[in-house]
Design an enzyme around this catalytic site. Structure first.
Site, mmCIF file in Angstrom:
data_model
loop_
_atom_site.group_PDB
_atom_site.id
_atom_site.type_symbol
_atom_site.label_atom_id
_atom_site.label_comp_id
_atom_site.label_asym_id
_atom_site.label_seq_id
_atom_site.Cartn_x
_atom_site.Cartn_y
_atom_site.Cartn_z
ATOM 1 N N HIS A 100 3.713 6.524 -0.395
ATOM 2 C CA HIS A 100 3.098 7.128 0.791
ATOM 3 C C HIS A 100 2.921 8.655 0.624
ATOM 4 O O HIS A 100 3.534 9.438 1.349
ATOM 5 C CB HIS A 100 4.045 6.824 1.974
ATOM 6 C CG HIS A 100 3.501 7.041 3.334
ATOM 7 N ND1 HIS A 100 3.094 8.261 3.804
ATOM 8 C CD2 HIS A 100 3.331 6.183 4.372
ATOM 9 C CE1 HIS A 100 2.705 8.141 5.055
ATOM 10 N NE2 HIS A 100 2.826 6.904 5.419
ATOM 11 N N GLU A 159 -2.495 6.940 -0.111
ATOM 12 C CA GLU A 159 -1.338 6.159 -0.527
ATOM 13 C C GLU A 159 -1.720 4.955 -1.383
ATOM 14 O O GLU A 159 -2.436 4.063 -0.900
ATOM 15 C CB GLU A 159 -0.606 5.672 0.728
ATOM 16 C CG GLU A 159 -0.280 6.754 1.731
ATOM 17 C CD GLU A 159 0.010 6.207 3.120
ATOM 18 O OE1 GLU A 159 -0.327 6.870 4.117
ATOM 19 O OE2 GLU A 159 0.557 5.105 3.210
HETATM 20 O O1 TA6 Z 1 0.628 5.212 6.224
HETATM 21 C C1 TA6 Z 1 0.235 5.433 7.547
HETATM 22 C C2 TA6 Z 1 1.359 5.016 8.503
HETATM 23 O O2 TA6 Z 1 1.594 3.634 8.428
HETATM 24 C C3 TA6 Z 1 0.946 5.458 9.904
HETATM 25 O O3 TA6 Z 1 0.604 4.347 10.724
HETATM 26 C C4 TA6 Z 1 2.188 6.216 10.401
HETATM 27 O O4 TA6 Z 1 3.093 5.325 11.015
HETATM 28 C C5 TA6 Z 1 2.701 6.780 9.092
HETATM 29 O O5 TA6 Z 1 2.583 5.690 8.178
HETATM 30 C C6 TA6 Z 1 4.061 7.437 9.136
HETATM 31 O O6 TA6 Z 1 5.053 6.497 9.385
HETATM 32 P P1 TA6 Z 1 6.563 7.062 9.555
HETATM 33 O O7 TA6 Z 1 7.413 5.843 9.795
HETATM 34 O O8 TA6 Z 1 6.905 7.762 8.271
HETATM 35 O O9 TA6 Z 1 6.515 8.017 10.708
#
Ligand code: TA6
Length: 288
Positions: free
Chosen positions: A159, A258
């Protein structure tokens, strides 16, 4: 374990351990919690990753920025309502297996301890390892092994939070013609470069293994292997206010791109099989 001369072990005031790399090729920082690269700066160039200025490195809470590891599920694609978003890998302390200097590149291997994911949520025999190769480029290889006698299915993402001077100057190339889902709608076809002028939370199904983030001041190349999904995310104004460890204006200077396998791209491993998800990023010249 003896460390190469360019690698030192440090701890935050909250007692989280990290490796600092200061080599001829790059500076970097890797936390053992989450096997998370949080800083990567090729020598003589700007940092590539964004790390929240509000991050205070609490044990067991996901570090906001760098490259969080989402495994054995992505987002809320989880086995129970009370299970954490993005799985357990990013909040667990990983074991440091090896650190080597290979021709100037620092190679770090970490392993997720067995039992890091509660058996109730993950009743499978598996091993998860991360190998990072840090030099002029950052290459992250997340490998899942099925060490049991039955197949299992998982979703995953590396991510990556990339640093940009101004989100309004950013475009992402290499997605044109691919299709994406967003906010449970779609599929939509990507026309031309992707830009971020509102909250964006897109899951692209894209075979092309190389995209470029044009930051307005440079090109960040993001290459993938073993990845059929690509997530483009920016929380924009309102969601930025609701996120933990995230400044209200943080959306202006970051974008997530990602390498992933999520939803229909979930991975099923037969006994004895291995799958590796790879992301590699670096500052590209305009000819790249
Ligand atoms: O990758 C995008 C995502 O799934 C968004 O929907 C948002 O939730 C982000 O990840 C961050 O998630 P987190 O649990 O790290 O706040």
């Amino acid at each position: 374990m003896s460390l190469p001369l360019s690698v030192t072990l440090g701890r935050t005031p909250s007692d989280l351990a990290y490796l600092d790399i200061d080599s001829a090729l790059c500076q970097a920082r890797v936390f053992l919690q989450g096997a998370q690269l949080v800083h990567f700066q090729p020598k003589g160039l700007k940092p590539l990753l964004w790390l929240s200025p509000l991050e205070d490195f609490a044990r067991g809470r996901a570090i906001r920025g760098g490259v969080p590891v989402c495994w054995p599920w992505f987002g809320n694609n989880k086995p129970a309502a009370e299970a954490p978003a993005h799985g357990y890998a990013r909040t667990s302390e990983w074991q440091l297996v090896d650190v080597e200097d290979q021709d100037g590149e620092i190679v770090i291997e970490l392993a997720l301890p067995a039992g890091a994911v509660p058996e109730a949520y993950w009743p499978h025999a598996s091993e998860l390892t991360m190998v990072m190769v840090l030099g002029k480029r950052a290459r992250l290889v997340l490998s899942t092994d099925n060490t049991g006698t039955a197949p299992f299915t998982f979703t995953q993402a590396l991510h990556s939070y990339f640093a940009v001077p101004d989100i309004n100057q950013v475009s992402v190339r290499g997605l044109a013609g691919s299709h994406y889902l967003e906010f449970d709608e779609g599929p939509f076809e990507q026309q031309g470069p992707a830009v971020v002028r509102q909250e964006v939370d897109r899951m692209y199904s894209v075979e092309k293994p190389l995209q470029h983030i044009d930051t307005g001041e440079g090109l960040i190349a993001v290459a993938r292997e073993g990845s059929r999904s690509l997530v483009l995310w920016n929380p924009w104004v309102e969601k930025a206010k609701a996120l933990a460890q995230f400044p209200d204006d943080g959306f202006k200077t970051m974008v997530c791109l990602e390498a992933a396998n999520i939803q229909a791209d979930a991975v099923t491993l037969a006994p004895g099989e291995r799958h590796s998800l790879v992301t590699e990023f670096y500052w590209a010249s305009s000819q790249d």
